[in-house]
Write an enzyme that holds these catalytic residues in place. Structure first.
Site, PDB file in Angstrom:
ATOM      1  N   HIS A  70      47.860  56.748   8.845  1.00 32.32           N
ATOM      2  CA  HIS A  70      48.354  56.629  10.175  1.00 32.32           C
ATOM      3  C   HIS A  70      47.058  56.335  11.109  1.00 32.32           C
ATOM      4  O   HIS A  70      46.343  56.980  11.023  1.00 32.32           O
ATOM      5  CB  HIS A  70      49.460  57.096  11.523  1.00 32.32           C
ATOM      6  CG  HIS A  70      48.336  58.426  10.713  1.00 32.32           C
ATOM      7  ND1 HIS A  70      48.717  59.314  12.253  1.00 32.32           N
ATOM      8  CD2 HIS A  70      49.073  60.552  10.435  1.00 32.32           C
ATOM      9  CE1 HIS A  70      47.221  60.122  11.736  1.00 32.32           C
ATOM     10  NE2 HIS A  70      48.424  61.042  10.907  1.00 32.32           N
ATOM     11  N   ASP A  71      46.786  54.702  11.780  1.00 22.67           N
ATOM     12  CA  ASP A  71      46.200  54.354  12.495  1.00 22.67           C
ATOM     13  C   ASP A  71      44.230  54.094  12.052  1.00 22.67           C
ATOM     14  O   ASP A  71      43.746  54.168  12.594  1.00 22.67           O
ATOM     15  CB  ASP A  71      46.260  55.884  13.591  1.00 22.67           C
ATOM     16  CG  ASP A  71      47.383  55.905  14.310  1.00 22.67           C
ATOM     17  OD1 ASP A  71      46.854  55.628  15.374  1.00 22.67           O
ATOM     18  OD2 ASP A  71      48.240  57.129  14.370  1.00 22.67           O
ATOM     19  N   GLY A  86      44.610  60.041   8.148  1.00 26.84           N
ATOM     20  CA  GLY A  86      45.081  59.528   9.835  1.00 26.84           C
ATOM     21  C   GLY A  86      43.090  59.242  10.483  1.00 26.84           C
ATOM     22  O   GLY A  86      42.843  59.806  10.230  1.00 26.84           O
TER      23      GLY A  86
END
Length: 264
Positions: free
Chosen positions: A121-122, A139
């Site tokens: 994520h991100d 992440g």
């Protein structure tokens, strides 16, 4: 021109571009946008608020856009944006962003993601990146253009990988990697410059020689502090764009330290 196998499920609201090919047993969620000429081979699941750019091909059993692997994620709307002409191979996983990371995972153009890679994520990824089999990004990782990440390598969350860098097989990267650097080892150390990558990109010999001199000045000298040496090189080689990329990367704000040579 669009071809959708009758065994696949396309939820109401999904946008399927012209010329797309969706093979057997795929599932495309209601918020998904597939641009023109995207191909899902078979057994591919694309979920969430996900956009897949033109000409991207995704192989069987890839999981694209499902909920982030972050216990803080609470169902907030976030996105996964994948660029053009990417190759995403079998069992790859890519997660959308989280509220705490800006809400977007972004993948650039022309990348090759081999079997069973993971983009957390991100993450923010550039163009022409190669992630070999089972490579993993935690992440909030930033990977700049033309990076190669070897098989089974792992990059710790919040790290930055500078453009043109190469990460070796099985390396565990827990700090930033400077542009054009090569890192290897169970706990990755900086082994030098990615000279092969620079040659492939057609970087002129004089510019490469400058980079080598700067690398020695920054990482092998014992004069002054590390960031003092970086600042001095940044000023001394103002006309070399590749040196500026390396020194500018190191001068930029980061939450991680740098992957350094093994002085032992």
């Amino acid at each position: 021109m669009t071809s959708i196998h009758p065994s696949s499920v396309i939820e109401a609201g999904a946008v399927i571009g012209a010329g797309c090919t969706i093979g057997p047993f795929c599932h495309v969620g209601a918020q998904v946008v597939l641009a023109a000429n995207v191909e899902l081979k078979s057994h591919v699941v694309v979920a969430g608020n996900t956009e897949v750019g033109e000409g991207t091909v995704i192989w069987p059993f890839a999981s694209i856009g499902h909920q982030p692997q972050d216990l803080k994620y609470d169902g907030e709307p976030t996105r996964l944006l994948i660029g053009k002409n990417n190759r995403i191979r079998e069992h790859a996983t890519m997660n959308p962003g989280t509220k705490g990371g800006g809400g977007i995972t972004r993948v650039g153009d022309g990348n090759l993601f081999m079997m069973s890679i993971h983009v957390g994520h991100d993450c923010i990824l550039g163009n022409n990146i190669v992630m070999a089999n089972n490579a993993t990004l935690g992440g909030h990782v930033v990977v700049e253009d033309n990076v190669i990440i070897g098989g089974l390598a792992g990059v710790h969350q919040f790290c930055r990988i500078g453009q043109g860098a190469m990460i070796g097989f099985l390396a565990a990267v827990s700090a930033d990697v400077v542009p054009y650097g090569t890192v290897t080892g169970e706990r990755a150390t900086l082994g030098g410059l990615n000279l092969v990558g620079l040659k492939r990109r057609g970087v002129e010999r004089e510019a490469v020689n400058d980079l080598r001199a700067v690398f020695r000045d920054i990482f092998e000298s014992e004069t002054g502090e590390l960031m003092e040496r970086v600042s001095a090189a940044h000023a001394a080689y103002a006309g070399n764009v590749h040196v500026q990329e390396l020194t500018g990367f190191m001068l930029a704000q980061s939450s991680r330290s740098f992957t350094l040579p093994n002085r032992a």
